[in-house]
Design an enzyme around this catalytic site. Structure first.
Site, PDB file in Angstrom:
ATOM      1  N   GLU A   1       7.250 -13.472  -0.454  1.00 46.11           N
ATOM      2  CA  GLU A   1       7.469 -12.317  -1.339  1.00 46.11           C
ATOM      3  C   GLU A   1       8.911 -12.258  -1.844  1.00 46.11           C
ATOM      4  OE1 GLU A   1       4.900 -11.001  -2.335  1.00 46.11           O
ATOM      5  OE2 GLU A   1       3.425 -10.953  -0.715  1.00 46.11           O
TER       6      GLU A   1
ATOM      7  N   HIS B   1       9.088  -4.917   3.530  1.00 48.35           N
ATOM      8  CA  HIS B   1       7.647  -4.908   3.251  1.00 48.35           C
ATOM      9  C   HIS B   1       6.906  -4.974   4.578  1.00 48.35           C
ATOM     10  CE1 HIS B   1       3.678  -5.947   1.926  1.00 48.35           C
ATOM     11  NE2 HIS B   1       3.773  -7.196   2.328  1.00 48.35           N
TER      12      HIS B   1
ATOM     13  N   HIS C   1       3.056  -4.093   6.821  1.00 48.21           N
ATOM     14  CA  HIS C   1       1.608  -3.843   6.760  1.00 48.21           C
ATOM     15  C   HIS C   1       1.287  -2.607   7.606  1.00 48.21           C
ATOM     16  CE1 HIS C   1       0.769  -8.338   5.583  1.00 48.21           C
ATOM     17  NE2 HIS C   1       1.486  -7.681   4.688  1.00 48.21           N
TER      18      HIS C   1
ATOM     19  N   GLU D   1       9.308  17.469   6.490  1.00 50.90           N
ATOM     20  CA  GLU D   1      10.524  16.745   6.099  1.00 50.90           C
ATOM     21  C   GLU D   1      10.270  15.712   5.000  1.00 50.90           C
ATOM     22  OE1 GLU D   1      10.499  15.271  10.061  1.00 50.90           O
ATOM     23  OE2 GLU D   1      11.093  13.273   9.380  1.00 50.90           O
TER      24      GLU D   1
ATOM     25  N   HIS E   1      -3.009  -3.535   1.043  1.00 45.96           N
ATOM     26  CA  HIS E   1      -2.103  -4.579   1.516  1.00 45.96           C
ATOM     27  C   HIS E   1      -0.958  -4.025   2.368  1.00 45.96           C
ATOM     28  CE1 HIS E   1       0.291  -8.477   0.551  1.00 45.96           C
ATOM     29  NE2 HIS E   1       0.815  -7.871   1.594  1.00 45.96           N
TER      30      HIS E   1
HETATM   31  O1  2HA Z   1       2.532 -12.744   5.061  1.00 50.35           O
HETATM   32  O2  2HA Z   1       3.189  -9.920   4.094  1.00 50.35           O
HETATM   33  O3  2HA Z   1       2.610 -10.183   1.553  1.00 50.35           O
HETATM   34  C1  2HA Z   1       3.627 -12.170   4.473  1.00 50.35           C
HETATM   35  C2  2HA Z   1       3.165 -11.037   3.657  1.00 50.35           C
HETATM   36  C3  2HA Z   1       2.690 -11.336   2.304  1.00 50.35           C
HETATM   37 ZN    ZN Z   2       2.216  -8.471   2.930  1.00 52.67          ZN
END
Ligand code: 2HA
Ligand code: ZN
Length: 272
Positions: free
Chosen positions: A116, A140, A142, A170, A211
């Site tokens: 990414e 990023h 999950h 908050e 995602h």
């Molecule tokens: O595997 O999170 O979006 C890495 C990620 C891809």
């Molecule tokens: Zn991801």
């Protein structure tokens, strides 16, 4: 100086481990990038290797020319950042055109920057411009509950913002700029980077449907804290929806009162 003793490296490992413990980073899921300060770049000058080849970023990020980033590696596990950083992460440098990057430290044994990296650098570019350089982190993750909500709520940033604000007092203070939503897209390329970047102009939080989440912030701590706050709120919403839905909630007028006392700007677009 050993790079592993530098404060930004220690902070990076700390939030990577905290995020792993939160359950946001199964296997190789998620990625983190940090833009170094001038002092940090000076601090690592003695250990960097300038000989590697440039690789195209996939988008042009002119205002990131000659900047250095600490990035997690493609296919690497966030839970291993504290085990061996140079195997699982590395420093990259962007060229003077803002079109290519090269690895200057770490990512040993042929490792590459996160898949990414294009979305990260695009978002860094937009945040650097919008915040006069104060934002340095893109993360990023999950995040389970935020992802779950993308199967149930309409994929509309206004709806996500309002629903998540209502779940914890908050929230509008922590993310007054609200949340942007990217509909499902193939991850890892320029199109999803452009879509994310567009929303980063307005928001510090962007959710990728089905995602995960992207958060932007000034420091590693603040960015982790933002991710944690949004995900906590999403967890409450999942529980509320599982119990049959809201019977009472925080009203638009409550939010206006909060904004006044906490001195935050809350857009009326979320208060209808
Ligand atoms: O595997 O999170 O979006 C890495 C990620 C891809
Ligand atoms: Zn991801």
């Amino acid at each position: 100086m050993n790079i592993e003793n530098m404060k930004f490296i220690q902070n990076f490992k700390k939030i990577a481990n905290d995020a792993w413990l939160k359950g946001w980073h199964e296997r190789n899921g998620g990625n983190i990038t940090y833009r170094l300060t001038q002092e940090e770049v000076s601090g690592v000058k003695g250990i960097i290797n300038d000989d590697s080849e440039y690789t195209p970023i996939g988008v042009t990020v002119k205002n990131l020319a000659n900047e250095y980033f600490l990035v997690t590696g493609s296919g690497k596990f966030i839970r291993n950042m504290t085990v061996c950083l140079e195997e699982n992460a590395g420093l990259i440098k962007v060229d003077e055109k803002g079109e290519n990057y090269k690895i200057v430290w770490g990512l040993i044994n042929g490792a590459r920057p996160t898949s990414e990296v294009t979305s990260h650098l695009m978002s860094h570019s937009i945040k650097k411009e919008k915040t006069k350089g104060t934002y340095r982190v893109i993360m990023h993750s999950h995040t389970t509950n935020a992802i779950a909500l993308t199967f149930v709520l309409p994929l509309d940033g206004k709806v996500f913002t309002r629903e998540l604000w209502e779940m914890a007092t908050e929230c509008p203070v922590v993310f007054p700029g609200g949340i942007g939503i990217v509909p499902w897209m193939v991850p890892g390329g320029a199109p999803i980077a452009e879509a994310t970047g567009k929303l980063m102009k307005k928001h510090d939080v962007v959710i990728w449907a089905h995602h995960g989440m992207f958060c932007a912030g000034e420091t590693l701590d603040l960015t982790f804290g933002l991710m944690d706050t949004v995900e906590k709120s999403a967890e409450i919403l999942v529980k509320v929806l599982s119990m049959g839905g809201k019977k009472q909630t925080i009203t638009s007028q409550n939010f206006r009162d909060l904004a006044k006392d906490f001195n935050v700007n809350i857009s009326e677009e979320y208060l209808i």
